[in-house]
Structure formats: C-alpha cells, structure tokens
Design a protein around this motif. Structure first.
Motif, PDB file in Angstrom:
ATOM      1  N   SER A 239       0.838  -1.208   0.000  1.00 49.38           N
ATOM      2  CA  SER A 239       0.000   0.000   0.000  1.00 49.38           C
ATOM      3  C   SER A 239       0.867   1.250   0.000  1.00 49.38           C
ATOM      4  O   SER A 239       1.845   1.355   0.760  1.00 49.38           O
ATOM      5  N   LEU A 240       0.499   2.188  -0.849  1.00 44.14           N
ATOM      6  CA  LEU A 240       1.143   3.491  -0.913  1.00 44.14           C
ATOM      7  C   LEU A 240       0.084   4.562  -0.727  1.00 44.14           C
ATOM      8  O   LEU A 240      -1.117   4.286  -0.703  1.00 44.14           O
ATOM      9  N   ASP A 241       0.526   5.776  -0.555  1.00 44.18           N
ATOM     10  CA  ASP A 241      -0.430   6.853  -0.326  1.00 44.18           C
ATOM     11  C   ASP A 241      -1.372   7.043  -1.502  1.00 44.18           C
ATOM     12  O   ASP A 241      -2.545   7.408  -1.327  1.00 44.18           O
ATOM     13  N   ASP A 242      -0.871   6.779  -2.696  1.00 45.68           N
ATOM     14  CA  ASP A 242      -1.700   7.038  -3.877  1.00 45.68           C
ATOM     15  C   ASP A 242      -1.981   5.766  -4.670  1.00 45.68           C
ATOM     16  O   ASP A 242      -2.182   5.822  -5.885  1.00 45.68           O
ATOM     17  N   GLY A 243      -1.973   4.621  -3.989  1.00 48.86           N
ATOM     18  CA  GLY A 243      -2.304   3.393  -4.707  1.00 48.86           C
ATOM     19  C   GLY A 243      -1.574   2.189  -4.144  1.00 48.86           C
ATOM     20  O   GLY A 243      -1.148   2.175  -2.981  1.00 48.86           O
ATOM     21  N   MET A 244      -1.441   1.163  -4.985  1.00 51.75           N
ATOM     22  CA  MET A 244      -0.811  -0.080  -4.592  1.00 51.75           C
ATOM     23  C   MET A 244       0.305  -0.394  -5.590  1.00 51.75           C
ATOM     24  O   MET A 244       0.276   0.051  -6.738  1.00 51.75           O
ATOM     25  N   VAL A 245       1.278  -1.198  -5.139  1.00 56.31           N
ATOM     26  CA  VAL A 245       2.329  -1.636  -6.032  1.00 56.31           C
ATOM     27  C   VAL A 245       2.673  -3.071  -5.699  1.00 56.31           C
ATOM     28  O   VAL A 245       2.603  -3.491  -4.535  1.00 56.31           O
ATOM     29  N   ARG A 246       3.000  -3.854  -6.738  1.00 52.29           N
ATOM     30  CA  ARG A 246       3.414  -5.233  -6.552  1.00 52.29           C
ATOM     31  C   ARG A 246       4.842  -5.395  -7.048  1.00 52.29           C
ATOM     32  O   ARG A 246       5.302  -4.659  -7.926  1.00 52.29           O
ATOM     33  N   THR A 247       5.535  -6.346  -6.459  1.00 56.77           N
ATOM     34  CA  THR A 247       6.910  -6.610  -6.877  1.00 56.77           C
ATOM     35  C   THR A 247       7.235  -8.077  -6.630  1.00 56.77           C
ATOM     36  O   THR A 247       6.435  -8.811  -6.042  1.00 56.77           O
ATOM     37  N   THR A 248       8.387  -8.495  -7.108  1.00 58.24           N
ATOM     38  CA  THR A 248       8.842  -9.876  -6.885  1.00 58.24           C
ATOM     39  C   THR A 248      10.278  -9.837  -6.373  1.00 58.24           C
ATOM     40  O   THR A 248      10.938  -8.787  -6.383  1.00 58.24           O
ATOM     41  N   VAL A 249      10.763 -10.999  -5.917  1.00 59.93           N
ATOM     42  CA  VAL A 249      12.135 -11.085  -5.418  1.00 59.93           C
ATOM     43  C   VAL A 249      12.836 -12.269  -6.057  1.00 59.93           C
ATOM     44  O   VAL A 249      12.214 -13.276  -6.421  1.00 59.93           O
ATOM     45  N   SER A 250      14.147 -12.139  -6.169  1.00 58.92           N
ATOM     46  CA  SER A 250      15.008 -13.264  -6.552  1.00 58.92           C
ATOM     47  C   SER A 250      15.777 -13.675  -5.299  1.00 58.92           C
ATOM     48  O   SER A 250      16.230 -12.813  -4.525  1.00 58.92           O
ATOM     49  N   ILE A 251      15.917 -14.987  -5.094  1.00 53.40           N
ATOM     50  CA  ILE A 251      16.518 -15.489  -3.854  1.00 53.40           C
ATOM     51  C   ILE A 251      17.617 -16.485  -4.183  1.00 53.40           C
ATOM     52  O   ILE A 251      17.415 -17.403  -4.992  1.00 53.40           O
ATOM     53  N   GLY A 252      18.792 -16.282  -3.525  1.00 53.45           N
ATOM     54  CA  GLY A 252      19.876 -17.237  -3.631  1.00 53.45           C
ATOM     55  C   GLY A 252      20.151 -17.853  -2.274  1.00 53.45           C
ATOM     56  O   GLY A 252      20.115 -17.168  -1.248  1.00 53.45           O
ATOM     57  N   ILE A 253      20.425 -19.174  -2.251  1.00 54.00           N
ATOM     58  CA  ILE A 253      20.627 -19.890  -0.999  1.00 54.00           C
ATOM     59  C   ILE A 253      21.969 -20.622  -1.049  1.00 54.00           C
ATOM     60  O   ILE A 253      22.302 -21.251  -2.065  1.00 54.00           O
ATOM     61  N   ALA A 254      22.721 -20.551   0.063  1.00 54.24           N
ATOM     62  CA  ALA A 254      23.956 -21.341   0.211  1.00 54.24           C
ATOM     63  C   ALA A 254      23.985 -21.907   1.617  1.00 54.24           C
ATOM     64  O   ALA A 254      23.605 -21.228   2.581  1.00 54.24           O
ATOM     65  N   ASP A 255      24.413 -23.154   1.726  1.00 53.23           N
ATOM     66  CA  ASP A 255      24.460 -23.790   3.038  1.00 53.23           C
ATOM     67  C   ASP A 255      25.907 -23.943   3.491  1.00 53.23           C
ATOM     68  O   ASP A 255      26.849 -23.928   2.691  1.00 53.23           O
ATOM     69  N   ALA A 256      26.082 -24.084   4.775  1.00 50.68           N
ATOM     70  CA  ALA A 256      27.400 -24.338   5.368  1.00 50.68           C
ATOM     71  C   ALA A 256      27.193 -25.332   6.517  1.00 50.68           C
ATOM     72  O   ALA A 256      26.170 -25.272   7.220  1.00 50.68           O
ATOM     73  N   PRO A 257      28.147 -26.241   6.667  1.00 50.30           N
ATOM     74  CA  PRO A 257      29.393 -26.399   5.913  1.00 50.30           C
ATOM     75  C   PRO A 257      29.156 -26.952   4.502  1.00 50.30           C
ATOM     76  O   PRO A 257      28.184 -27.643   4.255  1.00 50.30           O
ATOM     77  N   HIS A 258      30.117 -26.588   3.640  1.00 56.22           N
ATOM     78  CA  HIS A 258      30.042 -26.995   2.241  1.00 56.22           C
ATOM     79  C   HIS A 258      31.472 -27.235   1.762  1.00 56.22           C
ATOM     80  O   HIS A 258      32.388 -26.497   2.154  1.00 56.22           O
TER      81      HIS A 258
END
Length: 509
Positions: free
Chosen positions: A442-461
C-alpha cells in the motif's frame, strides 16, 4: 597518734577469748578512733551479715593450727576484702609464713605494744583500700578495654562493609547489561547484608529476577508474587536468574505477607524483609527486595546501606538500558528496523563456526527485489522506502524466531537460518517468494506489486572455506536467479556462473 581517717573501718571484729577482750589496750585504741566488737572465738563463722560492715578482723590464734587455716580459707573464699591480723604467742617462722601465704596480712606476737597494734591496723587497712582501688581501677580499665574492643570490632565491621559496598557498587557500575548488573548484585549483596533472598522487579521492562541462598523455588516464587504486587504494572513475564519463566500463579502465595509499612519493611513468618524503591525514570520504577531468616530487624545502618545499593542499582540498570538502546540503534537499519549489514557479521560467524565444529547445518538466503529501480524512478524514493519497510516486516513475520533478518544493502536482504537443511531453506524461500509476489504494497496514492530473486547457500560446504566464501556463494546463487528470469529461488552450486558473468547476462536481458 590518731589513726582515724576515711580509710578506717566502722567496725573491727576482735575474735578471741574473754581474756583478750578484757585487755586495756583496746580501750586506748578506741580513744584513737577504732571501734572494736568483741566476738567469741569458739564457734565463730563468717557470714554475709558480719562481712557487710567489717573491714578488718583481729583473730586470736589458738593451739589448733588447722582451725586458724580453715578460718583464713573461709575468709579468702568470700566476696569481700578483709584485713585479717592474727594475734598469738611467738610461733615458728614456718608457721607464720604459712599463715601469711593463706591470706593473713600480719602476725602479731601477743602481748604487744599499742603502737604495734595501731601500726599493723593502719597499714593493713591502707593496703586493703589500695587493693580495692587497684581492683576497681582494673575493672574500669577492663570495662574500657572491652568497650574499645567492641568499638574496634564495630569499626572493623563498618570498614569491611564499606569496602564491600564500594566493591559492589563498582561491580554494578561496570556492567553494561541488565542481567550482568543483577548477577553482580546477587554475587555481592548477600555477604554484605546477610541476605537469604533477593529480588529485583521492574515495571516497564517486564522483568523480575530472584535469588535465594538455598535455591528454594517455593520461597523464590513467593517473593516473585510479592514483587508483582509491588510494581505498578504486573509484568507479562518473569526472569529468574538468566531464565525467562511464564507466570503460572495469579493468586497470591501465603508465604509472603502483603503488608508493607511506609518505611518499606515487611514481615515474613520465618524472617524479615525490606523493600527499597528503584527509580529509572518518570514512569519507570521498580523494587529491590531483600529478606533474611530470623527475627532480628534490619538496623538503621543496614537501611542506609541498602538505600545506597538501591541508588547504585537504579543508576546501573538505567545505564544498562541506555547502552542497550544505543547498541540496538547501532545494530538496526534505521529504515526497516531489521539488523544492518555490520550486525549480520556476528550471527554469520557464529553459525559458520558451529557448522565447522559440530557439523550443524545452517543456510544463508540473499533476497533482492526485482526491478526495484523502476519503483523508485516512477513512484519516488518515499514509495520505495515504504515498500522496503513493509517487505522487512513481512519477512520478519514469516521466518522463525531463531532466524535472523537483516538489510544487506539497498533493496537486498539477508536471512540467516540456523540448524536448517537446504530442503527446509528452499521451502521457506519459496514461501517467501510466493508471499511477496502476492503482496500488494500500500502506498499513499495506490498499490504496487513486486517480486524477489533469492539465492541460498548452506554451510558447511566442501567449496566454502570462510564466511566470505559463504556470502559469495549465496550471492552467486542470487545472480543465477536473476539470470534465470528473476522471481525464483536458486540453491548454490559450484557449477553456477560466476557473479560477474551472471550480472552481464542479467544486464543483457
């Protein structure tokens, strides 16, 4: 010669035969101020009524030496100082020495001159008076020494208590965490005041700490109930030592008396207690509760000491709060409220070392908003900031309490997942990606949508040898997600393109 004086007795007993009593010498001595009371020797015994007004006894020695010795022993065993002068015929030197050793002041061979009698009585009474004065002086000196010893002990205790108070206040002032301040109090105050139970309560910080000498849970719980009633607002949680406990009992426990007089004193069935108010601010206060077994109340000196401790404790806890607030501000991103990049170093180091030492798996997620520059360019940075804040809240509400969310920079966020496998991390990442994709910000003058990119790394590796490697691995996976079209989750693999190559692909796309 007049032998009257303030050291002469009111009465001198003349113990002997009737012939001794009739001797004219006594009349001459009576004219000089001596009052003689004739007493038959046969059956004579000393008793308290005779002793009370008698300072000297002239005792005629008979043929029975043992009877004379028994009389001397009886006189020596009594509570008063009698000047005993023996009268008798010329005797052997060893017998006279024996009489003198057993307590006789003088032995006069009878008959004798009036001057000899007067000198013996006068010197004997003078010696008796001097002996009494010396004894009284010794008693006075002994009493003075006892008083001095008591004062010295009290001064020693005061100095020890003052040194202990100084050490305690320094320990309180030197602690920058509330828990450390209270632990310093628990470590130093019991020996200083003889406390068996200590409690600290705060109304705004919703905390209560308790300590007992015997680690008595019943008594500590009773003290916590008392402290809950003492603060203005009942806390929602209780802290005992370093352990946070939920408040189970809402009813008052009967062990603690709820009656507290205006001076802060309250009584227990098995001891006494004292409450010291703590002030941290206009609407921020608390209570220091100190109790000990027995019926001896706290002294005025102890009240003053506890008041000093309460003041020092209030200042130390207030300083700890200030320090904690400053640390909190320094560790948080001012826009989103999550940890900033520098504050993520600690959790990253901790989880990476735990993985190396114990083989505990941990995962690092890096999230980057897709096309966020477009949001800033079209809607303005205020709208972009609103999206970042809402996104941070959504992420914080979605992850576990043990997970750590931080802003890594710009529109990029990091999530550290302790004790988490890759499968679990990927499942969480997909859930986050889906929630963000569906979220209308929600914004003051409307709505906006977006997406995300996600990277995952585990440890120990096998290919990750340092924290920098771990971050680079997650970053590599993130750029791979961007390269694959964005709005997706990628798990790190050594086969992925290098970040620069991936970035070039993204730019080309």
């Amino acid at each position: 010669m007049n032998i009257q004086g303030d050291m002469m007795p009111s009465t001198v007993l003349l113990v002997g035969t009737s012939a001794l009593h009739r001797d004219r010498r006594w009349h001459h001595l009576a004219d000089r101020g001596i009052s003689f009371v004739p007493v038959p020797r046969a059956g004579f015994r000393l008793d308290h009524s005779i002793r009370a007004g008698v300072h000297a006894i002239l005792y005629q020695v008979g043929p029975d030496t043992d009877a004379t010795l028994a009389f001397l022993d009886e006189a020596a065993a009594g509570p008063s100082d009698l000047c005993i002068i023996l009268l008798g015929r010329s005797s052997k030197a060893d017998s006279v020495a024996l009489y003198l050793r057993r307590g006789a002041y003088d032995y006069i061979s009878w008959p004798c001159s009036i001057g000899r009698l007067a000198d013996s009585i006068t010197s004997g009474l003078a010696k008796r008076r001097m002996s009494i004065e010396v004894r009284n002086l010794s008693g006075t000196l002994a009493s003075a020494n006892s008083t001095l010893a008591h004062d010295r002990d009290m001064l020693k205790q005061y100095n020890q208590r003052l040194a202990g108070l100084n050490q305690l206040t320094q320990a309180l002032a030197g602690s920058l965490k509330s828990e450390d301040v209270v632990q310093a109090l628990f470590a130093g105050l019991p020996a200083l005041i003889g406390a068996d139970l200590i409690g600290v309560a705060r109304n705004t910080r919703a905390q209560i700490w308790t300590w007992s000498r015997e680690a008595d849970p019943v008594r500590e719980e009773a003290a916590r109930a008392h402290l809950l009633r003492s603060v203005e607002h009942a806390p929602s949680r209780i802290t005992s030592g370093a352990t946070t406990l939920r408040l189970i009992h809402s009813r008052p426990l009967p062990i603690v008396s709820s009656a507290t007089d205006p001076a802060g004193k309250c009584r227990f069935p098995h001891g006494v207690a004292y409450d010291i108010p703590l002030v941290f601010g206009p609407h921020n206060n608390g209570v220091l509760h100190v109790a000990r077994s027995g019926s001896i109340p706290f002294s005025e000196q102890e009240h003053q000491l506890l008041a000093t401790v309460g003041t020092s404790l209030s200042l130390s806890l207030r300083n700890a709060d200030t320090y904690q607030d400053i640390q909190e501000l320094a560790s948080r991103d001012p826009l989103t409220g999550v940890l900033n990049r520098r504050s993520l170093d600690g959790p990253l180091t901790r989880e990476f070392k735990a993985g190396l030492r114990y083989g505990a798996s941990a995962c690092l997620m890096l999230l980057d908003l897709d096309y966020f520059k477009t949001v800033n360019d079209r809607l303005g940075h205020t709208a972009g900031d609103r999206v970042l804040k809402d996104l941070a809240k959504l992420m914080t509400d979605t992850v576990r309490d043990v997970d750590i969310v931080g802003r890594y920079g710009g529109e990029e966020f990091a999530v550290i997942l302790p004790h988490t496998s890759l499968e679990q991390a990927k499942s969480l990442a997909e859930r986050l990606r889906s929630l963000i994709e569906r979220q209308a910000f929600s914004l003051d003058d409307g709505m906006v949508r977006t997406t995300v990119s996600i990277g995952i790394a585990d440890a120990p590796h096998p290919t990750i040898a340092s924290i920098a490697d771990w971050v680079n691995a997650a970053d590599t996976a993130l750029y791979a997600a961007k390269a694959q079209g964005r709005n997706c989750v990628v798990v790190y693999s050594p086969l992925h393109l290098a970040p620069v190559q991936a970035a070039a692909l993204c730019a080309a796309a």
